[in-house]
Design a protein around this motif. Structure first.
Motif, PDB file in Angstrom:
ATOM      1  N   GLN A  46       0.917  -1.273  -0.089  1.00 32.45           N
ATOM      2  CA  GLN A  46       0.096  -0.144  -0.159  1.00 32.45           C
ATOM      3  C   GLN A  46       0.923   1.133   0.003  1.00 32.45           C
ATOM      4  O   GLN A  46       0.253   2.502   0.161  1.00 32.45           O
ATOM      5  CB  GLN A  46      -0.877  -0.010   1.198  1.00 32.45           C
ATOM      6  N   ILE A  47       2.143   1.258  -0.246  1.00 31.29           N
ATOM      7  CA  ILE A  47       3.016   2.187  -0.160  1.00 31.29           C
ATOM      8  C   ILE A  47       3.196   2.473  -1.950  1.00 31.29           C
ATOM      9  O   ILE A  47       4.029   1.529  -2.456  1.00 31.29           O
ATOM     10  CB  ILE A  47       4.196   2.173   0.380  1.00 31.29           C
ATOM     11  N   PRO A  48       2.934   3.664  -2.360  1.00 30.06           N
ATOM     12  CA  PRO A  48       2.916   3.802  -4.069  1.00 30.06           C
ATOM     13  C   PRO A  48       4.660   3.585  -4.109  1.00 30.06           C
ATOM     14  O   PRO A  48       5.366   4.310  -3.545  1.00 30.06           O
ATOM     15  CB  PRO A  48       2.666   5.291  -4.097  1.00 30.06           C
ATOM     16  N   LEU A  49       4.834   3.038  -5.456  1.00 26.52           N
ATOM     17  CA  LEU A  49       6.239   2.908  -5.650  1.00 26.52           C
ATOM     18  C   LEU A  49       6.480   4.175  -6.807  1.00 26.52           C
ATOM     19  O   LEU A  49       5.495   4.564  -7.722  1.00 26.52           O
ATOM     20  CB  LEU A  49       6.551   1.549  -6.711  1.00 26.52           C
ATOM     21  N   VAL A  50       7.606   4.611  -6.595  1.00 27.45           N
ATOM     22  CA  VAL A  50       8.082   5.610  -7.733  1.00 27.45           C
ATOM     23  C   VAL A  50       8.485   5.149  -9.170  1.00 27.45           C
ATOM     24  O   VAL A  50       9.151   3.970  -9.023  1.00 27.45           O
ATOM     25  CB  VAL A  50       9.217   6.442  -7.025  1.00 27.45           C
ATOM     26  N   ARG A  51       8.094   5.646 -10.113  1.00 27.24           N
ATOM     27  CA  ARG A  51       8.220   5.083 -11.545  1.00 27.24           C
ATOM     28  C   ARG A  51       9.409   5.689 -12.070  1.00 27.24           C
ATOM     29  O   ARG A  51       9.588   7.130 -12.011  1.00 27.24           O
ATOM     30  CB  ARG A  51       6.774   5.342 -12.297  1.00 27.24           C
ATOM     31  N   LEU A  52      10.182   5.024 -12.337  1.00 24.88           N
ATOM     32  CA  LEU A  52      11.689   5.306 -13.132  1.00 24.88           C
ATOM     33  C   LEU A  52      11.107   5.362 -14.745  1.00 24.88           C
ATOM     34  O   LEU A  52      10.427   4.511 -15.090  1.00 24.88           O
ATOM     35  CB  LEU A  52      12.589   4.326 -12.921  1.00 24.88           C
ATOM     36  N   PRO A  53      11.683   6.332 -15.313  1.00 20.00           N
ATOM     37  CA  PRO A  53      11.565   6.404 -16.719  1.00 20.00           C
ATOM     38  C   PRO A  53      12.049   5.339 -17.586  1.00 20.00           C
ATOM     39  O   PRO A  53      11.756   4.929 -18.779  1.00 20.00           O
ATOM     40  CB  PRO A  53      12.185   7.867 -17.014  1.00 20.00           C
ATOM     41  N   ASP A  54      13.255   4.631 -16.963  1.00 19.49           N
ATOM     42  CA  ASP A  54      13.795   3.724 -17.709  1.00 19.49           C
ATOM     43  C   ASP A  54      14.788   2.829 -16.608  1.00 19.49           C
ATOM     44  O   ASP A  54      14.663   3.297 -15.578  1.00 19.49           O
ATOM     45  CB  ASP A  54      14.735   4.423 -18.724  1.00 19.49           C
ATOM     46  N   ARG A  55      15.244   1.767 -17.112  1.00 19.35           N
ATOM     47  CA  ARG A  55      16.080   0.870 -16.070  1.00 19.35           C
ATOM     48  C   ARG A  55      17.446   1.729 -15.825  1.00 19.35           C
ATOM     49  O   ARG A  55      17.929   2.433 -16.456  1.00 19.35           O
ATOM     50  CB  ARG A  55      16.334  -0.402 -16.789  1.00 19.35           C
ATOM     51  N   PRO A  56      17.565   1.875 -14.591  1.00 22.43           N
ATOM     52  CA  PRO A  56      18.686   2.708 -14.156  1.00 22.43           C
ATOM     53  C   PRO A  56      19.968   1.816 -14.475  1.00 22.43           C
ATOM     54  O   PRO A  56      19.934   0.849 -14.768  1.00 22.43           O
ATOM     55  CB  PRO A  56      18.631   2.485 -12.691  1.00 22.43           C
ATOM     56  N   HIS A  57      21.092   2.790 -14.761  1.00 22.58           N
ATOM     57  CA  HIS A  57      22.259   2.055 -15.174  1.00 22.58           C
ATOM     58  C   HIS A  57      22.969   1.262 -14.081  1.00 22.58           C
ATOM     59  O   HIS A  57      22.646   1.420 -12.872  1.00 22.58           O
ATOM     60  CB  HIS A  57      23.277   3.252 -15.287  1.00 22.58           C
ATOM     61  N   GLY A  58      23.667   0.093 -14.204  1.00 19.53           N
ATOM     62  CA  GLY A  58      24.478  -0.508 -13.193  1.00 19.53           C
ATOM     63  C   GLY A  58      23.731  -1.754 -12.928  1.00 19.53           C
ATOM     64  O   GLY A  58      22.632  -1.989 -13.484  1.00 19.53           O
ATOM     65  N   PRO A  59      24.300  -2.569 -12.177  1.00 14.59           N
ATOM     66  CA  PRO A  59      23.761  -3.720 -11.982  1.00 14.59           C
ATOM     67  C   PRO A  59      22.747  -3.733 -10.797  1.00 14.59           C
ATOM     68  O   PRO A  59      22.593  -2.791 -10.377  1.00 14.59           O
ATOM     69  CB  PRO A  59      24.964  -4.835 -11.340  1.00 14.59           C
ATOM     70  N   TYR A  60      21.802  -4.774 -10.801  1.00 11.38           N
ATOM     71  CA  TYR A  60      20.606  -4.860  -9.806  1.00 11.38           C
ATOM     72  C   TYR A  60      21.128  -4.874  -8.301  1.00 11.38           C
ATOM     73  O   TYR A  60      22.101  -5.588  -8.225  1.00 11.38           O
ATOM     74  CB  TYR A  60      19.808  -5.851  -9.995  1.00 11.38           C
ATOM     75  N   SER A  61      20.649  -3.957  -7.613  1.00  6.24           N
ATOM     76  CA  SER A  61      21.089  -3.993  -6.170  1.00  6.24           C
ATOM     77  C   SER A  61      19.755  -4.856  -5.606  1.00  6.24           C
ATOM     78  O   SER A  61      18.588  -4.745  -6.476  1.00  6.24           O
ATOM     79  CB  SER A  61      21.194  -3.022  -5.512  1.00  6.24           C
ATOM     80  N   GLU A  62      19.874  -4.986  -4.153  1.00  3.69           N
ATOM     81  CA  GLU A  62      18.884  -5.905  -3.610  1.00  3.69           C
ATOM     82  C   GLU A  62      18.398  -5.007  -2.381  1.00  3.69           C
ATOM     83  O   GLU A  62      19.090  -4.195  -1.833  1.00  3.69           O
ATOM     84  CB  GLU A  62      19.360  -7.146  -3.093  1.00  3.69           C
ATOM     85  N   SER A  63      17.068  -5.281  -2.183  1.00  2.80           N
ATOM     86  CA  SER A  63      16.478  -4.563  -1.040  1.00  2.80           C
ATOM     87  C   SER A  63      15.244  -5.263  -0.244  1.00  2.80           C
ATOM     88  O   SER A  63      14.495  -6.176  -1.135  1.00  2.80           O
ATOM     89  CB  SER A  63      15.970  -3.037  -1.469  1.00  2.80           C
ATOM     90  N   GLU A  64      15.110  -5.395   0.917  1.00  2.00           N
ATOM     91  CA  GLU A  64      14.012  -5.627   1.575  1.00  2.00           C
ATOM     92  C   GLU A  64      12.426  -5.360   1.062  1.00  2.00           C
ATOM     93  O   GLU A  64      11.772  -6.109   0.597  1.00  2.00           O
ATOM     94  CB  GLU A  64      13.968  -5.438   3.032  1.00  2.00           C
ATOM     95  N   THR A  65      12.388  -3.981   0.649  1.00  2.00           N
ATOM     96  CA  THR A  65      11.204  -3.412   0.214  1.00  2.00           C
ATOM     97  C   THR A  65      11.594  -2.626  -0.944  1.00  2.00           C
ATOM     98  O   THR A  65      11.978  -1.359  -0.821  1.00  2.00           O
ATOM     99  CB  THR A  65      10.617  -2.625   1.239  1.00  2.00           C
ATOM    100  N   PRO A  66      11.557  -2.998  -2.259  1.00  2.00           N
ATOM    101  CA  PRO A  66      11.791  -2.025  -3.432  1.00  2.00           C
ATOM    102  C   PRO A  66      10.823  -0.877  -3.036  1.00  2.00           C
ATOM    103  O   PRO A  66       9.817  -1.085  -2.972  1.00  2.00           O
ATOM    104  CB  PRO A  66      11.417  -2.984  -4.359  1.00  2.00           C
ATOM    105  N   ASN A  67      11.237   0.322  -3.712  1.00  2.00           N
ATOM    106  CA  ASN A  67      10.543   1.350  -3.532  1.00  2.00           C
ATOM    107  C   ASN A  67      10.424   2.170  -5.015  1.00  2.00           C
ATOM    108  O   ASN A  67       9.707   3.255  -5.102  1.00  2.00           O
ATOM    109  CB  ASN A  67      11.180   2.477  -2.679  1.00  2.00           C
ATOM    110  N   GLN A  68      11.016   1.395  -6.125  1.00  2.00           N
ATOM    111  CA  GLN A  68      10.746   1.911  -7.366  1.00  2.00           C
ATOM    112  C   GLN A  68      10.334   0.963  -8.324  1.00  2.00           C
ATOM    113  O   GLN A  68      10.483  -0.314  -8.050  1.00  2.00           O
ATOM    114  CB  GLN A  68      12.180   2.946  -7.861  1.00  2.00           C
TER     115      GLN A  68
END
Lengths: 118, 210
Positions: free
Chosen positions: B81-103
């Motif tokens: 129920q927390i809105p995610l921020v929309r990115l215009p494109d895939r960010p540069h660099g490799p994927y990082s990891e998180s408990e709760t993605p926010n984008q």
């Protein structure tokens, strides 16, 4: 009664007054050639008539043969009578008399006019 | 759901000599254009379970009627129920990891890609708001197509048909007339969708000015 390629030939014969089966002026083979030419002419003017035959990258214009004369007319019935006019007009062209030239052109013009206008 | 025959029957009057399969195809194309431009057909998908180490979710597999509709764009997404921020494109660099993605970013049009990648499973957490369009094979349209947008779709269909060259129903003037009405209807529908069709006055005199 469902329309078939044979009924198309029969109705063209009525226009040509060539209905005496004991002594036809033109055989069915000639009418089959006329029908196939008419279908190709129709594909040029109205390719959308063959919409449902589209395969890969083009329409497939059916070819009528001796063995398929009994098959049902596969297109919308609104495109049946233009083809009758074309077949009758093409047959008229074979006749070498002056009086039939006018009828031939009238029938062939009717074929095209019916396909592109009301 | 409303059958396509409603529009096809009305089209009979104005399209003499038309191949009916072509009329149907143009109706479907009109409906696809209308819903793509207005995003009037929307659906909430979820809540979905986010799997660990899985950041991509194709919304076409989660909508309620995948046989009739397909996702044309993602409107918004939220995680727990927390809105995610929309990115215009895939960010540069490799994927990082998180408990709760926010984008998130959308690539391709129907696939939500969470950013960063979720480290652990999150049950019933992801909700996505998507806009749909009818598929090319559709045989029915949503109820609001007949209730709200019947004339708009009819104008679009007539405009397309009258624009066909060298046909008994060809009429460039009528084509322009109908297409202009169609595009106007798209504009109105787009605005109505944005304002939730709240036609009443939504402005109120500010309290400090009273």
């Amino acid at each position: 009664m469902a329309k078939t390629w044979q009924t198309l030939v029969d109705e063209a014969r009525e226009i040509l007054q060539d209905t005496d089966s004991d002594s036809y002026r033109l055989q069915d083979s000639a009418f089959i050639n006329f029908m196939n030419r008419g279908l190709q002419a129709m594909a040029t003017v109205r390719p959308d008539v063959f919409w449902d035959t589209f395969a890969t990258d083009n329409i497939v214009v059916p070819e009528v043969t001796d063995g398929t004369l009994g098959d049902a007319f596969p297109f919308d019935v609104t495109f049946y009578h233009p083809l009758v006019h074309y077949v009758a007009g093409a047959a008229e062209i074979l006749d070498d008399e002056f009086t039939t030239d006018g009828r031939a052109m009238a029938l062939l013009n009717t074929f095209k006019q019916t396909l592109v206008s009301i | 759901m409303v059958a396509l025959s409603a529009w096809l029957k009305d089209a009979l009057v104005a399209t003499p000599g038309a191949t009916r399969a072509v009329v149907k195809r143009e109706l479907i194309n009109t409906a696809r254009e209308f819903y793509r431009e207005t995003t009037a057909l929307r659906e909430f998908v979820g809540p979905l379970t986010v799997a660990a180490d899985d950041e991509t979710y194709d919304m076409n597999t989660y909508i309620s009627t995948p046989s009739s509709y397909e996702v044309v764009t993602v409107l918004s997404a939220s995680l727990n129920q927390i809105p995610l921020v929309r990115l215009p494109d895939r960010p540069h660099g490799p994927y990082s990891e998180s408990e709760t993605p926010n984008q998130y970013f959308v690539l391709p049009a129907s696939v939500v890609n969470l950013w960063p990648r979720p480290m652990s499973q999150l049950d019933d957490s992801l909700t996505v708001h998507v806009a749909l369009i009818p598929k090319e094979s559709v045989t029915t349209l949503p109820d609001d197509a007949a209730l709200l947008y019947y004339d708009a779709l009819r104008d679009g269909l007539m405009g397309r048909m009258h624009g066909h060259p060298t046909k008994p129903y060809t009429n460039p003037i009528l084509a322009q007339y109908h297409l202009r009405r169609f595009w106007n209807a798209i504009g109105k529908a787009r605005a109505a969708v944005k304002t939730a069709d709240a036609r009443g006055l939504s402005w109120r005199f500010p309290g400090f000015g009273k």
